[in-house]
Design a protein around this motif. Structure first.
Motif, PDB file in Angstrom:
ATOM      1  N   LYS A   2       0.858  -1.176   0.000  1.00 19.76           N
ATOM      2  CA  LYS A   2       0.000   0.000   0.000  1.00 19.76           C
ATOM      3  C   LYS A   2       0.906   1.243   0.000  1.00 19.76           C
ATOM      4  N   ASN A   3       0.584   2.210  -0.855  1.00 22.51           N
ATOM      5  CA  ASN A   3       1.443   3.393  -0.890  1.00 22.51           C
ATOM      6  C   ASN A   3       0.878   4.499   0.014  1.00 22.51           C
ATOM      7  N   ALA A   4       1.547   5.624   0.013  1.00 19.95           N
ATOM      8  CA  ALA A   4       1.171   6.703   0.937  1.00 19.95           C
ATOM      9  C   ALA A   4      -0.166   7.351   0.581  1.00 19.95           C
ATOM     10  N   ALA A   5      -0.715   7.010  -0.576  1.00 20.88           N
ATOM     11  CA  ALA A   5      -2.063   7.478  -0.914  1.00 20.88           C
ATOM     12  C   ALA A   5      -3.094   6.407  -0.559  1.00 20.88           C
ATOM     13  N   PRO A  20       6.598   2.611  -4.654  1.00 20.77           N
ATOM     14  CA  PRO A  20       5.306   3.165  -4.256  1.00 20.77           C
ATOM     15  C   PRO A  20       5.408   4.659  -3.922  1.00 20.77           C
ATOM     16  N   TYR A  21       4.375   5.384  -4.251  1.00 22.02           N
ATOM     17  CA  TYR A  21       4.270   6.800  -3.878  1.00 22.02           C
ATOM     18  C   TYR A  21       4.427   6.938  -2.371  1.00 22.02           C
ATOM     19  N   ASN A  22       5.262   7.899  -1.978  1.00 20.72           N
ATOM     20  CA  ASN A  22       5.554   8.032  -0.550  1.00 20.72           C
ATOM     21  C   ASN A  22       5.475   9.482  -0.076  1.00 20.72           C
ATOM     22  N   GLY A  23       4.593  10.253  -0.699  1.00 19.07           N
ATOM     23  CA  GLY A  23       4.500  11.680  -0.355  1.00 19.07           C
ATOM     24  C   GLY A  23       5.078  12.506  -1.481  1.00 19.07           C
ATOM     25  N   PRO A  24       4.615  13.745  -1.608  1.00 21.56           N
ATOM     26  CA  PRO A  24       4.932  14.530  -2.808  1.00 21.56           C
ATOM     27  C   PRO A  24       6.417  14.938  -2.938  1.00 21.56           C
ATOM     28  N   PHE A  25       7.101  15.034  -1.822  1.00 22.55           N
ATOM     29  CA  PHE A  25       8.513  15.439  -1.891  1.00 22.55           C
ATOM     30  C   PHE A  25       9.337  14.515  -1.002  1.00 22.55           C
ATOM     31  N   SER A  26       9.204  13.223  -1.249  1.00 23.84           N
ATOM     32  CA  SER A  26       9.748  12.247  -0.304  1.00 23.84           C
ATOM     33  C   SER A  26      11.204  11.905  -0.562  1.00 23.84           C
ATOM     34  N   PHE A  27      11.734  12.278  -1.697  1.00 25.77           N
ATOM     35  CA  PHE A  27      13.157  11.977  -1.936  1.00 25.77           C
ATOM     36  C   PHE A  27      13.759  12.945  -2.939  1.00 25.77           C
ATOM     37  N   ASP A 435      -2.444  14.997  -0.361  1.00 32.58           N
ATOM     38  CA  ASP A 435      -1.336  15.719   0.291  1.00 32.58           C
ATOM     39  C   ASP A 435      -1.068  17.070  -0.351  1.00 32.58           C
ATOM     40  N   THR A 436      -1.447  17.219  -1.615  1.00 32.67           N
ATOM     41  CA  THR A 436      -1.084  18.421  -2.355  1.00 32.67           C
ATOM     42  C   THR A 436      -2.299  19.286  -2.691  1.00 32.67           C
ATOM     43  N   VAL A 437      -3.437  18.915  -2.121  1.00 34.92           N
ATOM     44  CA  VAL A 437      -4.670  19.661  -2.404  1.00 34.92           C
ATOM     45  C   VAL A 437      -5.089  20.406  -1.140  1.00 34.92           C
ATOM     46  N   ASP A 438      -5.360  21.683  -1.287  1.00 30.90           N
ATOM     47  CA  ASP A 438      -5.640  22.504  -0.107  1.00 30.90           C
ATOM     48  C   ASP A 438      -7.118  22.812   0.079  1.00 30.90           C
ATOM     49  N   VAL A 439      -7.806  23.033  -1.001  1.00 35.19           N
ATOM     50  CA  VAL A 439      -9.165  23.552  -0.912  1.00 35.19           C
ATOM     51  C   VAL A 439     -10.028  22.895  -1.980  1.00 35.19           C
ATOM     52  N   VAL A 440     -11.266  22.556  -1.594  1.00 30.91           N
ATOM     53  CA  VAL A 440     -12.233  22.098  -2.587  1.00 30.91           C
ATOM     54  C   VAL A 440     -13.399  23.089  -2.572  1.00 30.91           C
ATOM     55  N   VAL A 441     -13.636  23.679  -3.722  1.00 33.68           N
ATOM     56  CA  VAL A 441     -14.726  24.648  -3.829  1.00 33.68           C
ATOM     57  C   VAL A 441     -15.882  23.993  -4.577  1.00 33.68           C
ATOM     58  N   THR A 442     -17.013  23.888  -3.914  1.00 31.51           N
ATOM     59  CA  THR A 442     -18.226  23.358  -4.561  1.00 31.51           C
ATOM     60  C   THR A 442     -19.289  24.448  -4.545  1.00 31.51           C
ATOM     61  N   GLU A 443     -20.414  24.135  -5.168  1.00 31.04           N
ATOM     62  CA  GLU A 443     -21.523  25.092  -5.155  1.00 31.04           C
ATOM     63  C   GLU A 443     -22.229  25.086  -3.802  1.00 31.04           C
ATOM     64  N   ARG A 444     -21.879  24.104  -2.941  1.00 26.99           N
ATOM     65  CA  ARG A 444     -22.531  23.994  -1.645  1.00 26.99           C
ATOM     66  C   ARG A 444     -21.568  24.279  -0.482  1.00 26.99           C
ATOM     67  N   GLY A 445     -20.462  24.908  -0.779  1.00 28.50           N
ATOM     68  CA  GLY A 445     -19.534  25.224   0.298  1.00 28.50           C
ATOM     69  C   GLY A 445     -18.109  24.861  -0.059  1.00 28.50           C
ATOM     70  N   ILE A 446     -17.225  25.354   0.782  1.00 31.50           N
ATOM     71  CA  ILE A 446     -15.786  25.209   0.550  1.00 31.50           C
ATOM     72  C   ILE A 446     -15.217  24.337   1.659  1.00 31.50           C
ATOM     73  N   VAL A 491      -5.039  -1.822 -16.530  1.00 30.36           N
ATOM     74  CA  VAL A 491      -4.906  -1.251 -17.871  1.00 30.36           C
ATOM     75  C   VAL A 491      -4.013  -0.015 -17.862  1.00 30.36           C
ATOM     76  N   ALA A 492      -3.784   0.552 -16.686  1.00 27.34           N
ATOM     77  CA  ALA A 492      -2.908   1.733 -16.629  1.00 27.34           C
ATOM     78  C   ALA A 492      -2.324   1.889 -15.230  1.00 27.34           C
ATOM     79  N   VAL A 493      -1.175   2.537 -15.188  1.00 25.23           N
ATOM     80  CA  VAL A 493      -0.569   2.942 -13.929  1.00 25.23           C
ATOM     81  C   VAL A 493      -0.532   4.467 -13.910  1.00 25.23           C
ATOM     82  N   VAL A 494      -1.012   5.040 -12.824  1.00 28.43           N
ATOM     83  CA  VAL A 494      -0.885   6.484 -12.649  1.00 28.43           C
ATOM     84  C   VAL A 494       0.448   6.719 -11.932  1.00 28.43           C
ATOM     85  N   GLU A 495       1.376   7.293 -12.661  1.00 33.53           N
ATOM     86  CA  GLU A 495       2.676   7.554 -12.062  1.00 33.53           C
ATOM     87  C   GLU A 495       2.637   8.922 -11.402  1.00 33.53           C
ATOM     88  N   TYR A 496       3.221   9.036 -10.219  1.00 28.27           N
ATOM     89  CA  TYR A 496       3.340  10.370  -9.640  1.00 28.27           C
ATOM     90  C   TYR A 496       4.488  11.094 -10.346  1.00 28.27           C
TER      91      TYR A 496
END
Lengths: 511, 511
Positions: A2-5, A20-27, A435-446, A491-496
């Motif tokens: 299991k990775n850090a996500a 495995p992904y281990n955080g956005p600035f892990s090395f 880890d890299t997302v700060d804010v989610v803005v929706t029509e029903r609140g932030i 069918v695919a790998v999402v690479e960081y």
């Protein structure tokens, strides 16, 4: 493992060990860049070849080769099909296709996958090829999905070796100096082409506009180019020139866009020197427009906008609301024209934009970005690759890069699309880690990522809710979202963007 | 062993095997470019350092390190002395200095050589340091002299490894984006800096003009830069800005210049699309001026001028006599100003200018060049490095590159300088091999390399004599030239632009 996500990642894929992904600035990376071959073109030698077929022969493309393309021609591109068709005619098989992105116009590639001409893809899939691949069992190995900066990193580091890069150019000379700024097929910045040109074993410039030597501005230099092929057309201008982008007309989206600007203002970043990354979606355009209006009204002068550049950003430069545009991809005619004539509208590469294993990329200097999503989950993970039915229909774009680099990363997402919840417990695919997302803005609140206590404190006056509340609201409106029936095969790998494995995409067996 | 220029070359120097020169295009290189390290500067990290000393510490300069500099600041440069003085103060020894060129302003380096701080030099020596080195026994190993293109090739191929490159910039931001176009110390093109920035292990930008991010135009990109140091002054503008260059006033030199233009006209190359390399010597300027007048009068539109750019070339661009300027080095204020404002005056690197182990360099596309000489011999070999007294006083500049690349290479040389014959049986030092020299223009007639039967045929109407006749005339006027008393020890190796050994320079024991 299991990775850090929180995603299960296999130990290896197609014989290659996964980290495995281990955080956005892990090395920090060790070693050296992948170096291109020494070349030697001596006086009197010509680089002009008579046809794509000749270029395929001369560059030695054979069974198993990797070939690359940029997608500045978008859904007007003729070069990918032209080259792969010719490869197929020559009986060559087992090609790894490494485009920056494929579009609906590239649907003929499906036949080449069926025939074994193309057996692997490193690149974004937008539309029908992604849907086809989602059925499972189509390619020898999973598609590798990378962000714009991540792809540049992979090429510069040698993780993605390119045998032959085909660089479509709207103006080129017979020595290969070229750009996307001039000519009938002009598409503006050639940002995607740089990494390929600088690191591929062989580089072929394909143009429909051969001009006297030397063509300037030189986006890609002759020193990187082996051959030049003139073709009748590199693409359909109707598809290349997307025309003026359309701002959203939806009242709820417009409100969300206004709230993003309000959020930035409350957070205290809307002041002289402000910088942001612009996008081309309908809601992103609205944010840009509202930012423009706000800054102009308050007399704020921004430093730069990185893009995906549109006329909306050009307007900001022209009236002095921002000082510079850094352009790796020009989205409309206004952007193409502005980069041609305004020295403060400066072309950059996607290495500069987002390759994190350099001396610093541009996203690191962005105060803000506002990005879209197909899904967002309660850990702030964002999906942009698959739809909720599991189908792989989009690339990552600069999403990971902008999110990781910007001081404040905002995701714009409606609570529902139709009857399908966008805010959910767990995204189908993690494209950009929470880890890299700060804010989610929706029509029903932030919702603000709890990690960002500083922001929560600053925007107390706004309608801030928890992401769980947004999730519950979505569920209360549309019910717990249905899950697609997924197969076992990846069918695919999402690479960081740092080369680690962030998630996998599985085949879709039903919905 | 004797090389193809007839020069005796030792098997090895300083433990490194030498490949003898074997003709200007005798091999195509194998293998790959030398790759720079992977870097990683993450968001929030600063590159700004408080002093040169801190940069020396952070980059890990130690005994035995190789450090590099460009010479765009010419005799106004303050950066080389600033850095080497600090290294000396820190007690570091055994430095290899790899500047593009040293000038009289760098005379303090002599003390550092005496003290063992600097023990090797790869770079051009103009003036006092060359004279000092010529005494013999000063450095641990011979100076390696390379042409502009040859140095770029050596760096790109890894023959010249740079531990730390110091890039002086007249404008930079805190992330290292920089140029030589803006600011009080503006010097124009930063052509020399590219190879160093792209291949050195560590890159330090030194500026006296720190500007808000992002500085554009970006000549050297942030992605290559590790650190940025702001200093009070990178140099003396009086030495940097050489002002308007002076054309020769000598009637015989002016006549020679006119004859060059006449020669080009007779040879049939003065037609639309004509291109040439310009220089900044008094006679070269005259040729440029006369070419301009001739072309304007005849309505000829040239394609491009490569330079060493001066106001004389800028004038040609401004009135439409030529279409483009490719500028790797700007020699005067007019050139600096023109590159800043005119997009057809385009900055290029010395990799693009003359690195022959790339996909083709610009010199390959030059129809003509006209170059100087301290001596020319009857095999058309040219000396630009030493004087007839054997003293090493000049660099190669772009001489080898222009000569090898251009369709017609003209050497402008008077028969005598004072009482010293310039045309002689054998040059003291071969800087540029006769294989690449086509024409010698003197005040007493023009000699054509017998290799160029095509030219001999075309210019029948001109006063063409054999090079032997010119030699005999020179001897008849001034006697057989005196030879300097040379020592056994080699003080320098003249490397050909392909990395082979063209000649050696010996110590001078008397004259």
């Amino acid at each position: 493992m299991k990775n850090a996500a929180g995603r299960e990642i296999p130990d290896e894929i197609a014989g290659k060990k996964l980290k495995p992904y281990n955080g956005p600035f892990s090395f920090k990376p060790q070693g050296r860049q992948y170096s291109p071959p020494l070349r030697a073109v001596f006086p009197g030698e010509s680089k002009i070849l008579g046809s794509i077929r000749e270029a395929i022969k001369k560059t030695g493309i054979e069974n198993g080769s990797t070939i690359s393309f940029h997608h500045h021609l978008r859904n007007g591109d003729a070069v990918v099909n032209m080259v792969v068709d010719e490869i197929a005619k020559m009986g060559i098989k087992d090609i790894t296709l490494a485009p920056t992105a494929l579009f609906p116009v590239h649907e003929p590639i499906i036949e080449h996958i069926k025939n074994g001409v193309v057996t692997a893809i490193h690149g974004s899939l937008n539309g029908p090829i992604g849907a086809f691949v989602s059925e499972g069992g189509k390619l020898k190995e999973p598609v590798i999905l990378r962000s714009h900066g991540g792809r540049a990193r992979a090429i510069c580091s040698g993780d993605l070796h390119i045998d032959v890069a085909f660089i479509a150019a709207s103006a080129a000379d017979d020595y290969g100096n070229c750009n996307g700024s001039l000519g009938d097929s002009a598409f503006g910045a050639l940002g995607f082409g740089y990494a390929d040109a600088m690191h591929a074993d062989k580089v072929v410039v394909v143009t429909d506009n051969l001009q006297p030597y030397p063509v300037t501005p030189i986006s890609i230099s002759q020193t990187f180019v082996d051959y030049v092929v003139e073709v009748p057309s590199i693409g359909d201008p109707g598809g290349i020139k997307t025309g003026t982008m359309q701002i959203t007309k939806s009242p709820s989206r417009l409100m969300m866009a206004k709230n993003v600007v309000k959020f930035f203002a409350e957070a205290g970043i809307l002041k002289d020197g402000f910088s942001f990354q612009a996008g081309a979606g309908g809601t992103s355009l609205a944010v840009t427009k509202f930012l423009h209006e706000y800054m102009r009204e308050k007399g704020i002068t921004g430093s730069f906008v990185m893009g995906g550049i549109t006329g909306f950003v050009v307007n900001m430069l022209e009236d002095g609301t921002i000082k510079k545009i850094l352009d790796a991809q020009s989205f409309d005619l206004e952007a193409v024209e502005s980069m041609r004539k305004n020295p403060d509208h400066f072309e950059v590469s996607h290495i500069e934009f987002g390759n994190m294993h350099t001396g610093g990329c541009i996203v690191n200097r962005q105060h803000a970005c506002f990005l879209g999503a197909t899904e967002v989950d309660i850990d702030f993970n964002v999906n942009v690759n698959t739809h909720s039915d599991g189908m792989l229909l989009h690339g990552i774009g600069g999403h990971q890069d902008a999110a990781a680099g910007s001081d404040i990363t905002v995701i714009l997402a409606p609570l529902l699309r139709g009857r399908i919840p966008v805010i959910r417990k767990e995204v189908t695919t993690v494209s950009t880690p929470g880890d890299t997302v700060d804010v989610v803005v929706t029509e029903r609140g932030i919702a603000i990522n709890p990690r960002r206590e500083d922001l929560i404190e600053k925007v107390k006056n706004m309608n801030v809710v928890s992401i769980e509340e947004l999730y519950k609201k979505a569920v209360s409106m549309a019910g717990e979202p249905k899950k697609p029936k997924l197969g076992e095969d990846m069918v695919a790998v999402v690479e960081y963007r740092d080369g680690t494995a962030l998630d996998t995409v599985r085949s879709v067996k039903g919905w």
